[in-house]
Design a protein around this motif. Structure first.
Motif: not given
Length: 304
Positions: A191-199, A256-268
């Motif tokens: 487990g760890g911070t997703v994206g910037s963590g500020k959202q 990292p944000a880019f990996a989540i965007k690749i995995a989820l698309g706009e749902k990210s």
């Protein structure tokens, strides 16, 4: 609350099943709108077929007190391809339009329509606080979708039906896909911070969702938008740290944000962007959350 007759569209979904059981325990009569009659129906629950060619559910729905619309494809399901986005949009619109048609034909109108909605109607922001008085609408798929759902449901008001839009935040519950996705990395010690963590994450415990719906049924002052979120939204980094603390797992591997965007698309956007939402209507009307803090909610859901 006196015994009432409640129609639930989407009664087989995650929230619908829990709501049905809750209302049954309170002694209410439940009618579930379904595309296909159940082979093993619940005791004290009747089923009425709808949304199939030739169905006329209105013939079985006279003298109903409350309609609750939870129908449609969940925004949490699947990858948000253009085709899947269309399924989400259309499923919600078709169900809501059909409920309005049914209400229009009934001689005895229900007193209340409670329609599912989402905090995704608000634009993403790191700094703004949204209440039901906020008029901004997100200029993206979810914002436009939720706006159209609400405008369609609002047509019930022309028939004298009190209408409330339940703007659900991230619903945390046993078996809920959102909580499972959030906790899995921690259970694997990753487990760890997703994206910037500020959202921001505006969340709510499943039991408070059910209690809010009951509260809305009972309280005639509640109409229009209702933010169904706990009064203590958290930034994603703190949210993850709280999961780690409750599960006694480390919070150290960033996603990292880019990996989540690749995995989820706009749902990210659901995890990389967020809104700080406050349930002003509920608090003003005296609703008391059973799980007002994330730590309390997670302990209830995750610790056996």
């Amino acid at each position: 609350m006196n015994e009432i007759k409640v129609v639930i569209a989407g009664g087989s979904g995650f929230i619908g099943q829990k709501l049905t059981n809750f209302l049954l325990e309170k002694g209410h009569e439940i009618i579930i709108l379904t595309r296909k009659t159940k082979e093993h129906p619940l005791e004290n629950v009747s089923y009425v077929e709808w949304l199939n060619d030739g169905d006329a559910p209105e013939n079985s729905l006279e003298n109903v007190d409350v309609f609750i619309n939870l129908a449609g494809v969940s925004i949490n399901d699947g990858r948000w391809s253009k085709k899947h986005q269309e399924r989400i949009y259309q499923s919600g619109m078709i169900a809501t339009k059909e409920l309005i048609r049914i209400i229009s034909t009934l001689l005895n109108k229900p007193s209340t329509l409670i329609n599912a909605s989402a905090v995704g109607i608000y634009p993403q922001s790191l700094h703004h606080i949204y209440t039901e008085e906020s008029l901004e609408v997100a200029n993206d798929f979810l914002g436009k979708t939720v706006k159209d759902w609400e405008e369609t449901a609002k047509q019930a008001e022309q028939f004298g039906v009190r209408t409330a839009f339940m703007r659900f935040g991230v619903v945390l519950g046993k078996g809920a896909s959102a909580l499972s996705l959030m906790t899995l990395p921690y259970k694997l010690f990753a487990g760890g911070t997703v994206g910037s963590g500020k959202q921001w994450v505006s969340w709510v415990h499943e039991m408070d969702v059910i209690r809010v719906i009951e509260f809305a049924i009972e309280n005639p002052k509640i109409r229009g938008p209702v933010n169904v979120t706990a009064p203590s939204p958290m930034r994603m980094k703190e949210f993850g740290q709280t999961i780690g603390a409750v599960l006694k797992r480390p919070h150290w591997v960033p996603a990292p944000a880019f990996a989540i965007k690749i995995a989820l698309g706009e749902k990210s956007k659901l995890v990389l962007e967020g809104q700080q939402v406050q349930p002003k209507v509920l608090l003003d009307e005296g609703f008391t959350f059973k799980f007002p803090t994330l730590k309390e909610a997670l302990k209830d859901l995750l610790i056996k």
